[in-house]
Design a protein around this motif. Structure first.
Motif, mmCIF file in Angstrom:
data_model
loop_
_atom_site.group_PDB
_atom_site.id
_atom_site.type_symbol
_atom_site.label_atom_id
_atom_site.label_comp_id
_atom_site.label_asym_id
_atom_site.label_seq_id
_atom_site.Cartn_x
_atom_site.Cartn_y
_atom_site.Cartn_z
ATOM 1 N N GLU A 1 39.587 -19.105 128.287
ATOM 2 C CA GLU A 1 38.487 -19.834 128.777
ATOM 3 C C GLU A 1 37.876 -20.469 127.558
ATOM 4 O O GLU A 1 37.435 -21.512 127.782
ATOM 5 N N TYR A 2 37.677 -19.832 126.362
ATOM 6 C CA TYR A 2 36.875 -20.215 125.483
ATOM 7 C C TYR A 2 37.718 -20.365 124.341
ATOM 8 O O TYR A 2 37.187 -20.532 123.041
ATOM 9 N N PRO B 1 35.794 -13.578 128.831
ATOM 10 C CA PRO B 1 36.691 -14.645 129.758
ATOM 11 C C PRO B 1 36.987 -14.450 131.039
ATOM 12 O O PRO B 1 37.418 -13.420 131.322
ATOM 13 N N SER B 2 36.653 -15.402 131.929
ATOM 14 C CA SER B 2 37.189 -15.293 133.377
ATOM 15 C C SER B 2 38.838 -15.587 133.682
ATOM 16 O O SER B 2 39.200 -14.822 134.617
ATOM 17 N N TYR B 3 39.203 -16.237 132.605
ATOM 18 C CA TYR B 3 40.506 -16.453 132.772
ATOM 19 C C TYR B 3 41.210 -16.700 131.367
ATOM 20 O O TYR B 3 40.494 -16.808 130.396
#
Length: 320
Positions: free
Chosen positions: A74-75, A69-71
């Motif tokens: 996110e998922y 995840p980028s943040y």
């Protein structure tokens, strides 16, 4: 080309079933030639994985840093359990003697969905390759790749910093044995990314194409008690065409290149060091897990305000 290779491998496999051992001919080399035959191989493997990193659940069966995840969240919420048989494999290796030399082939599949099938348990072609003497064609490991640096690990995807790409190719291997020299023309391909310029109207009508195949080569210096040293290189040429009607034309081209040095060093009877260093520009799709090959860049030319540049990449892999 893949379908052609599969057909040839299948034909050779059928010959292996039907052709009786050829009569021995005069000459020591001919007398030592194997009769037609084949090897069946494969295994069943079950993965049981609990992921608490929050990785994209489509890629829960592989530890790919690019899918983290980028943040936060996110998922969705972290904590996901996965059962799968995607690593299971089946294959065949037929061989048929001929007057011109022995024909060898390999055809195998696993069930690890990628691309549009990512996350699914579905058939995926691994090898569809045939060779006779110094020449071979089909899908197999690129000469730019050194499979022997892949470590003995449970994770299917392996180290993301190494070159790992099975590609369709025509290969010439003039030097066989512990030391090897090989050249190949490979199926070209690259992926562009507009970055912050993705929504610019200038990019709406740009199409990427590959006029010539990639050219790869490798030399392995082996047969030593301590291990081996291998050096490989690759060149590729990419064009992009502006087919729109804007008052400017941002068509262009780029040259990608890469150098890959790898080794196995035996450290006693129980340990082997496997290392690799790769550097280049615009060769990202040859890496095990890497970003795009080309990136958009502004120019100072009012008639062509945007262009594309091959992105640099450095990959390092080291395992004991």
């Amino acid at each position: 080309m893949s379908r052609l290779s599969i057909g040839c491998a299948g034909l050779i496999g059928a010959l292996a079933f039907a052709v009786a051992p050829l009569e021995a001919q005069q000459g020591e080399d001919r007398a030592q030639q194997r009769a037609a035959g084949f090897e069946l191989y494969g295994f069943v493997m079950v993965d049981a994985i609990h992921d608490h990193s929050g990785i994209n659940p489509t890629w829960g069966a592989a530890a790919r840093p690019s899918r983290l995840p980028s943040y936060e969240d996110e998922y969705g919420e972290k904590g996901n359990f996965f059962f799968g048989v995607q690593q299971s494999r089946i294959g065949i290796k037929p061989h048929v003697p001929t007057a011109a030399g022995e024909i060898n082939a390999q055809f195998d599949i696993d069930f690890f969905g990628v691309g549009v099938d990512a996350g699914q348990t579905t058939i995926r072609l691994r090898h569809a390759y045939a060779s006779i003497g110094e020449f071979g064609f089909g899908q197999t490991e690129s000469p730019f790749m050194d499979l022997d640096v892949f470590p003995n690990v449970v994770d299917y995807w392996g180290p993301h910093g190494m070159v790992f790409f099975r590609n369709v190719q025509f290969r010439w291997t003039p030097v066989h044995g512990n030391s090897q020299l090989m050249f190949a023309l490979e199926r070209p391909g690259a992926s562009p990314d507009g970055g912050i310029y993705t929504d610019r109207v200038e990019l709406d009508d740009v199409r990427i194409r590959f006029p010539v195949p990639d050219l790869s080569a490798a030399y392995k210096w082996g047969g030593h008690d301590w291990g081996y040293l291998r050096v490989a290189g690759i060149l590729r040429y990419t064009k992009w065409d502006d087919i729109g009607n804007q008052p400017f034309d941002i068509s262009g081209d780029a040259l990608g290149w890469g150098v890959n040095a790898s080794t196995n060093v035996h450290l006693g009877k129980r340990a082997t060091f496997r290392g690799q260093v790769t550097y280049g520009q615009g060769i990202q799709n040859y890496m095990n897990d890497a970003p795009v090959d080309l990136g958009a860049e502004l120019t100072t030319d009012a008639s062509a305000p945007l262009t594309a540049v091959p992105l640099p990449i450095l990959g390092i892999s080291a395992f004991l």
